[in-house]
Enzyme design. Structure first.
Site, PDB file in Angstrom:
ATOM      1  N   ARG A  72       0.886  -1.164   0.000  1.00  0.00           N
ATOM      2  CA  ARG A  72       0.000   0.000   0.000  1.00  0.00           C
ATOM      3  C   ARG A  72       0.924   1.214   0.000  1.00  0.00           C
ATOM      4  O   ARG A  72       1.943   1.234   0.684  1.00  0.00           O
ATOM      5  CB  ARG A  72      -0.871   0.014   1.244  1.00  0.00           C
ATOM      6  CG  ARG A  72      -1.673  -1.290   1.408  1.00  0.00           C
ATOM      7  CD  ARG A  72      -2.897  -1.103   2.247  1.00  0.00           C
ATOM      8  NE  ARG A  72      -3.480  -2.368   2.663  1.00  0.00           N
ATOM      9  CZ  ARG A  72      -4.143  -3.196   1.874  1.00  0.00           C
ATOM     10  NH1 ARG A  72      -4.317  -2.911   0.599  1.00  0.00           N
ATOM     11  NH2 ARG A  72      -4.650  -4.331   2.326  1.00  0.00           N
ATOM     12  N   ASP A 103     -10.158  -2.484  -6.979  1.00  0.00           N
ATOM     13  CA  ASP A 103     -10.616  -1.127  -7.338  1.00  0.00           C
ATOM     14  C   ASP A 103      -9.737  -0.003  -6.790  1.00  0.00           C
ATOM     15  O   ASP A 103      -9.584   1.036  -7.431  1.00  0.00           O
ATOM     16  CB  ASP A 103     -12.097  -0.920  -6.979  1.00  0.00           C
ATOM     17  CG  ASP A 103     -12.415  -1.260  -5.539  1.00  0.00           C
ATOM     18  OD1 ASP A 103     -11.487  -1.665  -4.805  1.00  0.00           O
ATOM     19  OD2 ASP A 103     -13.581  -1.110  -5.149  1.00  0.00           O
ATOM     20  N   THR A 126      -8.847  -9.957  -7.279  1.00  0.00           N
ATOM     21  CA  THR A 126      -9.193  -9.884  -5.854  1.00  0.00           C
ATOM     22  C   THR A 126     -10.079 -11.066  -5.503  1.00  0.00           C
ATOM     23  O   THR A 126     -10.981 -11.416  -6.278  1.00  0.00           O
ATOM     24  CB  THR A 126      -9.920  -8.567  -5.492  1.00  0.00           C
ATOM     25  OG1 THR A 126     -10.538  -8.733  -4.203  1.00  0.00           O
ATOM     26  CG2 THR A 126     -10.998  -8.164  -6.471  1.00  0.00           C
ATOM     27  N   ASP A 130     -15.631  -8.379  -6.260  1.00  0.00           N
ATOM     28  CA  ASP A 130     -16.602  -7.285  -6.115  1.00  0.00           C
ATOM     29  C   ASP A 130     -16.435  -6.193  -7.184  1.00  0.00           C
ATOM     30  O   ASP A 130     -16.959  -5.095  -7.024  1.00  0.00           O
ATOM     31  CB  ASP A 130     -16.467  -6.657  -4.724  1.00  0.00           C
ATOM     32  CG  ASP A 130     -15.058  -6.146  -4.448  1.00  0.00           C
ATOM     33  OD1 ASP A 130     -14.137  -6.460  -5.218  1.00  0.00           O
ATOM     34  OD2 ASP A 130     -14.876  -5.420  -3.444  1.00  0.00           O
TER      35      ASP A 130
END
Ligand code: F6P
Length: 335
Positions: A72, A103, A126, A130
């Site tokens: 991250r 996303d 992922t 989603d």
């Protein structure tokens, strides 16, 4: 386009390596050089690049995780960080970037494109599945099978002790993974954020099952379910899981001996299934095709088993439809 780069970003997902392999080999086939970026956007900013040839992606199609690693990166959330990243890419002669992730990673990609003109194409990876504009994301099938395997094993011990088990699955705010695994694993109850549930009803159904002769009960709960007064958290260091609250309720209301099992990051690891390897290979290759065709700000996905090229903005902002019929079917079959 003579040179492109590829990175993996966000939560890792089984099949990311297979996707990188496909990018590298498809690009080489098209006469394009490929550079791997280590540690996602952090590596873009630092210019942490490695040249990838066909041998550097040997023996990785079957490996979980991501050999390019993932991170991250707060700095990349700023325009200054992205400008720095674009400078590093340009210095290396990189004209296009393939971003394999979810996303959050796609948001970084589209901002980079809009602010600096670097061309980007996203590949959905992922376990949460989603992301809009694609039926499946890389890693979802493997994670689903990991959960099914866990349910099967837990059911053995649940039956031996005539216990109820509340099992918590990942998925962040979404219940796609839980629904699929719960249905395929034969769970007695499936609780997801998309569908309101009544704890009395859940307990009554479990009780009815025992009275009808069942000697176990599996309640599969998505980590993102909301219970009034409880804050949703994906922070595994803080034990605030809703599964414990549901387990306590079940025990108090039914009297059944209840145990709770949080599957956690086991769901993110392991060798990708054949289905995930196939998906990763197709999407990785399609991403190269898209970049070479001059596309940018796009995501490649699979819709009705065909490659689908969507605006990345639609993939980020779109709401993936929850299959309520499948949910109803799971309830019907769970009696
Ligand atoms: O998005 C993938 C995912 O595994 C979610 O299902 C989960 O909520 C989250 O990542 C966990 O994130 P972390 O790896 O930071 O604990």
């Amino acid at each position: 386009m003579k040179k492109i780069a590829v990175l993996t970003s966000g939560g890792d997902a089984p099949g990311m390596n297979a996707a990188v392999r496909a990018v590298v080999r498809k690009a080489i086939h098209a006469g394009v050089e490929v550079v791997g970026v280590n540690r996602g956007y952090a590596g873009v900013i630092e210019g942490d690049f490695i040249k990838l040839d066909k041998n550097s992606v040997s023996d990785i199609i079957d490996r979980g995780g991501t050999f390019l690693r993932s991170a991250r990166c707060d700095e990349f959330r700023t325009p200054e960080g992205r400008a720095k990243g674009a400078e590093q890419l340009r210095k290396e002669g990189i004209e296009g970037l393939i971003v394999i992730g979810g996303d959050g990673s796609f948001t970084g990609a589209t901002l980079l494109t809009n602010e600096t003109g670097i061309k980007t194409v996203g590949v959905p990876a992922t376990i949460d599945n989603d992301i809009a504009c694609t039926d499946d994301s890389i890693g979802y099938d493997t994670a689903m099978n990991t959960i099914i395997d866990a349910i099967t094993k837990i059911r053995d011990t649940a039956s031996s002790h005539e216990r109820a088990f509340v099992i918590e699955a990942m998925g962040r705010h979404a219940g796609f993974l839980t629904l699929a695994a719960g249905l395929a694993g034969g769970a007695e109850a499936i609780l997801v954020p998309e569908m309101k549930f009544n704890i009395d009803e859940v307990c009554n159904n479990i009780q009815a099952g025992y009275e009808a002769g069942k000697i176990h009960a599996i309640i599969l709960v998505a980590e993102g379910v909301e219970i009034e007064g409880q804050e949703f958290t994906t922070n595994r260091d803080v034990n605030q899981s809703n599964a414990f609250i549901i387990g306590k309720e079940l025990n108090e209301r039914t009297g059944f001996e209840t145990r709770v099992s949080i599957l956690g990051h086991i769901q993110r690891g392991g060798a990708p299934t054949g289905r995930d390897r196939l998906l990763a290979s197709r999407l990785g290759a399609a991403a190269v095709d898209a970049l070479l065709a001059g596309e940018t700000n796009k995501m490649v996905g699979l819709v009705h088993n065909r490659i689908n090229i969507a605006e990345i903005k639609d993939a980020i902002e779109g709401n993936k439809e929850f299959d309520e019929e499948l949910y109803q079917l799971a309830n019907i079959l769970s009696i």
